[in-house]
Design a protein around this motif. Structure first.
Motif, PDB file in Angstrom:
ATOM      1  N   ARG A  18      13.339 -19.198 -33.521  1.00 24.61           N
ATOM      2  CA  ARG A  18      12.731 -19.056 -32.194  1.00 24.61           C
ATOM      3  C   ARG A  18      12.984 -17.667 -31.614  1.00 24.61           C
ATOM      4  NH1 ARG A  18       8.656 -22.469 -31.260  1.00 24.61           N
ATOM      5  NH2 ARG A  18       9.244 -24.658 -31.539  1.00 24.61           N
ATOM      6  N   CYS A  19      14.230 -17.205 -31.733  1.00 21.98           N
ATOM      7  CA  CYS A  19      14.552 -15.868 -31.201  1.00 21.98           C
ATOM      8  C   CYS A  19      13.753 -14.786 -31.921  1.00 21.98           C
ATOM      9  CB  CYS A  19      16.049 -15.603 -31.342  1.00 21.98           C
ATOM     10  SG  CYS A  19      17.089 -16.653 -30.307  1.00 21.98           S
ATOM     11  N   CYS A  20      13.702 -14.872 -33.251  1.00 23.76           N
ATOM     12  CA  CYS A  20      12.972 -13.873 -34.028  1.00 23.76           C
ATOM     13  C   CYS A  20      11.475 -13.946 -33.735  1.00 23.76           C
ATOM     14  CB  CYS A  20      13.232 -14.087 -35.510  1.00 23.76           C
ATOM     15  SG  CYS A  20      12.442 -12.881 -36.592  1.00 23.76           S
ATOM     16  N   GLN A  21      10.957 -15.152 -33.561  1.00 23.51           N
ATOM     17  CA  GLN A  21       9.526 -15.305 -33.280  1.00 23.51           C
ATOM     18  C   GLN A  21       9.171 -14.672 -31.933  1.00 23.51           C
ATOM     19  OE1 GLN A  21       8.242 -19.382 -33.373  1.00 23.51           O
ATOM     20  NE2 GLN A  21       6.102 -18.846 -33.727  1.00 23.51           N
ATOM     21  N   TRP A  22      10.031 -14.858 -30.944  1.00 24.10           N
ATOM     22  CA  TRP A  22       9.783 -14.228 -29.639  1.00 24.10           C
ATOM     23  C   TRP A  22       9.763 -12.716 -29.762  1.00 24.10           C
ATOM     24  CZ3 TRP A  22      12.864 -10.916 -26.752  1.00 24.10           C
ATOM     25  CH2 TRP A  22      12.443 -10.679 -25.435  1.00 24.10           C
ATOM     26  N   LEU A  23      10.711 -12.168 -30.540  1.00 24.42           N
ATOM     27  CA  LEU A  23      10.785 -10.718 -30.702  1.00 24.42           C
ATOM     28  C   LEU A  23       9.601 -10.183 -31.506  1.00 24.42           C
ATOM     29  CD1 LEU A  23      12.479  -8.146 -30.268  1.00 24.42           C
ATOM     30  CD2 LEU A  23      13.672  -8.671 -32.405  1.00 24.42           C
ATOM     31  N   VAL A  24       9.251 -10.855 -32.606  1.00 28.81           N
ATOM     32  CA  VAL A  24       8.154 -10.391 -33.456  1.00 28.81           C
ATOM     33  C   VAL A  24       6.822 -10.483 -32.727  1.00 28.81           C
ATOM     34  CG1 VAL A  24       6.848 -10.903 -35.565  1.00 28.81           C
ATOM     35  CG2 VAL A  24       9.337 -10.922 -35.608  1.00 28.81           C
ATOM     36  N   ASN A  25       6.622 -11.545 -31.925  1.00 24.78           N
ATOM     37  CA  ASN A  25       5.367 -11.689 -31.186  1.00 24.78           C
ATOM     38  C   ASN A  25       5.180 -10.576 -30.166  1.00 24.78           C
ATOM     39  OD1 ASN A  25       4.532 -13.961 -32.555  1.00 24.78           O
ATOM     40  ND2 ASN A  25       5.403 -15.402 -31.067  1.00 24.78           N
ATOM     41  N   CYS A  27       6.521  -7.465 -30.607  1.00 28.70           N
ATOM     42  CA  CYS A  27       6.363  -6.209 -31.353  1.00 28.70           C
ATOM     43  C   CYS A  27       5.099  -6.200 -32.214  1.00 28.70           C
ATOM     44  CB  CYS A  27       7.581  -5.971 -32.244  1.00 28.70           C
ATOM     45  SG  CYS A  27       9.135  -5.846 -31.350  1.00 28.70           S
ATOM     46  N   ARG A  28       4.653  -7.384 -32.615  1.00 31.87           N
ATOM     47  CA  ARG A  28       3.519  -7.484 -33.539  1.00 31.87           C
ATOM     48  C   ARG A  28       2.604  -8.634 -33.082  1.00 31.87           C
ATOM     49  NH1 ARG A  28       2.887 -10.199 -38.640  1.00 31.87           N
ATOM     50  NH2 ARG A  28       1.546  -9.071 -40.091  1.00 31.87           N
ATOM     51  N   PRO A  29       1.919  -8.436 -31.970  1.00 27.74           N
ATOM     52  CA  PRO A  29       1.088  -9.508 -31.396  1.00 27.74           C
ATOM     53  C   PRO A  29      -0.217  -9.713 -32.165  1.00 27.74           C
ATOM     54  CG  PRO A  29       0.883  -7.532 -30.075  1.00 27.74           C
ATOM     55  CD  PRO A  29       1.863  -7.208 -31.156  1.00 27.74           C
ATOM     56  N   THR A  30      -0.117 -10.312 -33.366  1.00 26.88           N
ATOM     57  CA  THR A  30      -1.300 -10.560 -34.189  1.00 26.88           C
ATOM     58  C   THR A  30      -1.485 -12.063 -34.357  1.00 26.88           C
ATOM     59  OG1 THR A  30       0.038 -10.423 -36.197  1.00 26.88           O
ATOM     60  CG2 THR A  30      -1.076  -8.404 -35.471  1.00 26.88           C
ATOM     61  N   PRO A  31      -2.746 -12.519 -34.433  1.00 23.72           N
ATOM     62  CA  PRO A  31      -2.976 -13.956 -34.614  1.00 23.72           C
ATOM     63  C   PRO A  31      -2.589 -14.402 -36.023  1.00 23.72           C
ATOM     64  CG  PRO A  31      -5.044 -12.748 -34.757  1.00 23.72           C
ATOM     65  CD  PRO A  31      -4.002 -11.749 -34.363  1.00 23.72           C
ATOM     66  N   GLY A  32      -2.487 -15.709 -36.215  1.00 24.48           N
ATOM     67  CA  GLY A  32      -2.154 -16.249 -37.533  1.00 24.48           C
ATOM     68  C   GLY A  32      -0.713 -16.727 -37.592  1.00 24.48           C
ATOM     69  N   LEU A  33      -0.355 -17.225 -38.772  1.00 23.77           N
ATOM     70  CA  LEU A  33       0.973 -17.799 -38.983  1.00 23.77           C
ATOM     71  C   LEU A  33       1.971 -16.811 -39.571  1.00 23.77           C
ATOM     72  CD1 LEU A  33      -0.061 -21.280 -40.447  1.00 23.77           C
ATOM     73  CD2 LEU A  33       0.805 -20.810 -38.156  1.00 23.77           C
ATOM     74  N   GLY A  34       1.552 -15.568 -39.787  1.00 18.76           N
ATOM     75  CA  GLY A  34       2.428 -14.588 -40.414  1.00 18.76           C
ATOM     76  C   GLY A  34       3.719 -14.377 -39.660  1.00 18.76           C
ATOM     77  N   ASN A  35       3.634 -14.246 -38.334  1.00 16.76           N
ATOM     78  CA  ASN A  35       4.837 -14.038 -37.531  1.00 16.76           C
ATOM     79  C   ASN A  35       5.798 -15.220 -37.648  1.00 16.76           C
ATOM     80  OD1 ASN A  35       3.686 -11.673 -36.755  1.00 16.76           O
ATOM     81  ND2 ASN A  35       3.248 -12.275 -34.642  1.00 16.76           N
ATOM     82  N   PHE A  36       5.224 -16.427 -37.670  1.00 14.05           N
ATOM     83  CA  PHE A  36       6.072 -17.617 -37.774  1.00 14.05           C
ATOM     84  C   PHE A  36       6.795 -17.658 -39.118  1.00 14.05           C
ATOM     85  CE2 PHE A  36       6.440 -22.016 -39.352  1.00 14.05           C
ATOM     86  CZ  PHE A  36       7.415 -22.479 -38.466  1.00 14.05           C
ATOM     87  N   TYR A  37       6.085 -17.319 -40.198  1.00 17.39           N
ATOM     88  CA  TYR A  37       6.711 -17.351 -41.516  1.00 17.39           C
ATOM     89  C   TYR A  37       7.819 -16.308 -41.628  1.00 17.39           C
ATOM     90  CZ  TYR A  37       2.842 -20.348 -42.947  1.00 17.39           C
ATOM     91  OH  TYR A  37       1.950 -21.374 -43.049  1.00 17.39           O
ATOM     92  N   ILE A  38       7.573 -15.119 -41.056  1.00 13.76           N
ATOM     93  CA  ILE A  38       8.611 -14.072 -41.046  1.00 13.76           C
ATOM     94  C   ILE A  38       9.844 -14.575 -40.292  1.00 13.76           C
ATOM     95  CG2 ILE A  38       9.211 -11.784 -40.177  1.00 13.76           C
ATOM     96  CD1 ILE A  38       6.282 -10.982 -40.663  1.00 13.76           C
ATOM     97  N   SER A  39       9.610 -15.210 -39.141  1.00 10.95           N
ATOM     98  CA  SER A  39      10.708 -15.718 -38.320  1.00 10.95           C
ATOM     99  C   SER A  39      11.453 -16.846 -39.030  1.00 10.95           C
ATOM    100  CB  SER A  39      10.168 -16.208 -36.975  1.00 10.95           C
ATOM    101  OG  SER A  39       9.452 -15.189 -36.312  1.00 10.95           O
ATOM    102  N   LEU A  40      10.688 -17.715 -39.716  1.00  8.88           N
ATOM    103  CA  LEU A  40      11.306 -18.825 -40.427  1.00  8.88           C
ATOM    104  C   LEU A  40      12.197 -18.325 -41.556  1.00  8.88           C
ATOM    105  CD1 LEU A  40      11.492 -21.914 -40.719  1.00  8.88           C
ATOM    106  CD2 LEU A  40       9.515 -21.806 -42.248  1.00  8.88           C
ATOM    107  N   LEU A  41      11.724 -17.327 -42.293  1.00  6.08           N
ATOM    108  CA  LEU A  41      12.530 -16.761 -43.375  1.00  6.08           C
ATOM    109  C   LEU A  41      13.781 -16.092 -42.824  1.00  6.08           C
ATOM    110  CD1 LEU A  41       9.710 -15.285 -45.640  1.00  6.08           C
ATOM    111  CD2 LEU A  41      11.195 -17.234 -46.160  1.00  6.08           C
ATOM    112  N   PHE A  42      13.644 -15.430 -41.668  1.00  9.38           N
ATOM    113  CA  PHE A  42      14.807 -14.804 -41.043  1.00  9.38           C
ATOM    114  C   PHE A  42      15.824 -15.864 -40.619  1.00  9.38           C
ATOM    115  CE2 PHE A  42      17.030 -13.419 -37.164  1.00  9.38           C
ATOM    116  CZ  PHE A  42      17.691 -12.295 -37.666  1.00  9.38           C
ATOM    117  N   GLY A  43      15.329 -16.953 -39.991  1.00  4.86           N
ATOM    118  CA  GLY A  43      16.224 -18.041 -39.574  1.00  4.86           C
ATOM    119  C   GLY A  43      16.952 -18.651 -40.755  1.00  4.86           C
TER     120      GLY A  43
END
Length: 743
Positions: A228-235, A237-253
């Protein structure tokens, strides 16, 4: 996958292991099955060989004169003795980490992470086994404990001052003086060895121990928080549609959870939880659509692939039971349609009830107050305690702050106070008999059988037959010789009332067979009232747990000649007038009790109280530790006749079991209450030969575990734990370096 999982689970039921040449033949058979396209059967055969190979490795002898090992845990020192858990470094090929639990008398200064070269006097994993504590050996093999023993000498090879060692050093430096440093040590580094026995008892009584052992719950929370923290930060810094940000955040978590697991020692339970999380993350990131039960099967397959003996662990079953409970709830209720707080409340209520059933099946009892206390404690740990400990962990790594540590310690005071209060309430722990558990298992199995349509009739029939056989074996009364190591304890049970003859030993570290074995056994046997506690004499191996028994059963009548009676009663606040051991007889539950000796109170083995117990058909003689002198006096009294069961005098010492006594009483079965591989070598070989020469059958508690004798109006049957109750490979009595091969 299903067949592979089933093959690994069969590890619970094999009576022995295959020889190496038999494993080779089994692999060849599996290859033939694959060629014939019987893939499921082949997978099951391969799984059986795989876990047997893992078990075989744990039982092979190693050179204990020179072992290279890394210290992974230190228990608090007891006097001049230190308990050490080490990870073995072996030159032989092994896919699995192997460990040892050792004792070091007068050790040098030790630190976790150090590499030592050790000389060890080894012991096997064989331990006293009873129905009330039947997971000991199995759990050791499940945790890859290869040996136990005593360290004779050691040489430090490497201090191994890694960043992790420094992190733990910072914790010790800044936190060791605070009130709940032992609890935080468990939550931060997975080291629960400093939690004292009283706290463990409180955690057991409130079913909250899972909160203090880092597990799937803790790792899942780490993944959730940091995702959740990473997703908030990535969104941002990188406000793009799609699930890419979520997957990046999930891998970080998941990466943070893996680091947390490594800091916590990456023990076997954590490895299993991390593997399960890795499966979930992979399936999510790869966008592979699978049903929930398929994901559960994949997780079980991967866990058993990395740890084929995991099925022996109670934690394995509890973890998958919790996940399956969530899946069952999700199939019955559309959780997504409910608000967050309703989801949380419903999930906690359902899991509390579902896990209580599993707790009852696995531990023969359940915590009543744990059902509602966990409704408060789990959210409190999830929202406050665990996130705060993660901040503490970061603080320790970057800039240790005493103020934050003190605040964290103050926050822990609330849940610990709740646990202490809950453990003190009445009915904190309810024990159930095997019959009651069997009925519950019947009801659950009947429900499950209705879901398995194709096998409904067959499964229901088997369940009914099993329960019928269980309840058709009701006896008039029972006698249980408990396995309490090099000591003695026996329980007589009739119609919910009992007599206890001796209690086993207790030790300076707080361990007591009365607490670990005797009291749980009395609960398991549904002994509502203990009428008599007979202490044959006051040696520790017979009387070590008197205070615990008197405290648990304040209405019990104590029979003893010990000069310690007043001291025992004062400690236990026991006010019932004691009875001495002068010859006398009386009736109890339609049976006759007769004290045969001594004629006068005296100290030592020959002053042991000798009891004859008889019904209309059978006679049992409890002889304490009497030696040949008292045996002769007993024979001269002319009160000794032939008996059915004899508790052998003095554990089988060469000073007892005279030919004159044995020829007079001619026991049909003799029980030696002696520890496995004990330092006195009881029963002595000469005594064994004497019984054999006279044609007398005997059995040893240390070799067979608990021995239970069931008396009927026309005879009796006896069962031993290792031979009849649970005759599985992991329960066998083995010396170090032996393998329980199939005969």
């Amino acid at each position: 996958m299903f067949c592979f999982v089933l093959g690994c689970i069969s590890a619970l039921y094999w009576p022995g292991l295959l020889q190496p040449w038999q494993m080779v033949i089994a692999v060849f058979i599996a290859l033939l099955l694959i060629c014939c396209r019987f893939f499921g059967t082949a997978a099951m055969v391969i799984a059986c060989v795989y876990w047997q190979w893992a078990a075989w490795q744990l039982m092979q002898p190693i050179n204990t004169e020179k072992i290279t090992a890394r210290i992974i845990a230190l228990a608090p020192a007891l006097g001049d003795t230190q308990s050490v858990k080490i990870e073995l470094s072996s030159s032989q090929f092994s896919l699995f980490n192997q460990y040892a639990i050792l004792y070091w008398q007068q050790p040098p200064q030790l630190r976790v992470g150090e590499i030592w070269q050790l000389k060890i006097k080894p012991k096997s994993n064989t331990s006293p086994l009873n129905l009330s504590n039947n997971h000991i050996q199995r759990q050791r093999y499940a945790n890859n404990i290869r040996l136990r023993g005593r360290i004779i000498e050691g040489k430090l090879l490497d201090t191994n001052q890694s960043w992790l060692v420094q992190l733990k050093s910072n914790f010790t430096k800044y936190y060791s003086q605070l009130s709940y440093s032992n609890i935080s040590n468990a939550l931060l580094f997975g080291d629960s060895s400093q939690i004292n026995p009283q706290q463990w008892q409180q955690l057991r009584a409130t079913a909250s121990g899972h909160l203090f052992a880092i597990s799937g719950l803790h790792l899942s929370l780490v993944v959730f928080i940091f995702t959740r923290c990473c997703q908030w930060l990535v969104n941002h810094c990188r406000p793009t549609p799609g699930l890419g940000n979520f997957y990046i955040s999930l891998l970080f978590g998941f990466a943070v959870a893996a680091i947390y697991a490594y800091i916590a020692g990456l023990g076997l339970p954590l490895q299993r939880a991390l593997i399960m999380l890795a499966v979930v993350v992979y399936l999510s990131v790869s966008q592979t659509f699978t049903r929930a039960k398929t994901r559960l099967l994949i997780a079980a397959f991967v866990v058993l692939l990395f740890d084929p003996l995991a099925a022996l662990s109670v934690g394995f079953w509890l973890s998958f039971a919790a996940v399956s409970g969530i899946l069952m709830l999700n199939s019955m209720v559309a959780l997504s349609t409910l608000s967050f707080w309703r989801q949380l409340l419903l999930l906690q209520l359902w899991l509390g009830l579902w896990m209580a059933i599993w707790q009852l099946i696995l531990f023969d009892g359940l915590s009543v107050h744990g059902l509602w206390l966990n409704l408060i404690l789990v959210p409190l740990f999830s929202v406050v305690v665990i996130p705060l400990h993660l901040l503490v962990l970061i603080s320790l790594a970057i800039y240790p702050s005493l103020a934050m540590l003190q605040f964290n310690d103050a926050v822990l005071a609330l849940p610990m106070a709740m646990i202490e209060w809950g453990a003190g309430l009445s009915w904190s722990w309810l024990s159930f008999t095997h019959g009651q558990i069997q009925l519950l298992a019947l009801m659950i199995s009947l429900v499950i059988s209705q879901l398995l349509r194709g096998y409904r009739l067959l499964l229901t029939t088997l369940i009914v037959i099993n329960v019928y056989l269980e309840f058709n074996q009701s006896s008039d009364w029972q006698l249980h010789f408990l396995d309490v190591g090099q000591g003695s304890a026996a329980v007589v049970v009739k119609q919910g009332r009992g007599i206890l003859i001796d209690t086993g030993a207790s030790y300076f570290n707080g361990f007591s067979y009365a607490k670990q074995t005797v009291l749980p056994m009395l609960e398991l046997l549904a002994v509502d009232q203990l009428d008599y506690l007979l202490i044959s004499h006051d040696d520790n191996d017979h009387a070590g747990g008197v205070v615990e028994i008197l405290s648990a059963y304040p209405k019990v009548s104590l029979i003893s000649d010990s000069p310690l009676i007043q001291h025992w009663q004062q400690q236990a606040k026991h006010a019932i007038a004691p009875l001495n051991c002068r010859p006398k007889s009386w009736h109890w539950q339609g049976m006759k009790l007769t004290l045969l000796a001594p004629q006068r109170a005296q100290q030592g083995n020959n002053g042991s109280c000798v009891l004859m117990l008889e019904d209309h058909q059978h006679k049992i003689l409890f002889s304490g530790d009497i030696e040949k002198k008292s045996e002769r006096q007993l024979l001269l009294s002319n009160h000794v006749e032939e008996v059915d069961i004899l508790l052998a005098p003095h554990h089988g010492s060469s000073t007892s079991s005279s030919v004159l006594l044995l020829n007079r009483i001619k026991p049909k079965l003799t029980v030696f209450s002696a520890g496995f591989d004990n330092r006195f070598q009881f029963p002595k070989q000469s005594i064994r030969q004497r019984y054999e020469r006279l044609g007398l059958d005997y059995i040893v508690t240390g070799e067979q575990g608990q021995i239970s004798i069931y008396f009927y109006h026309d005879g009796y049957d006896w069962l031993s734990f290792r031979q009849h109750m649970q005759p599985y490979w992991y329960n066998q009595a083995l010396v170090f370096g032996q393998v329980p091969y199939l005969q």
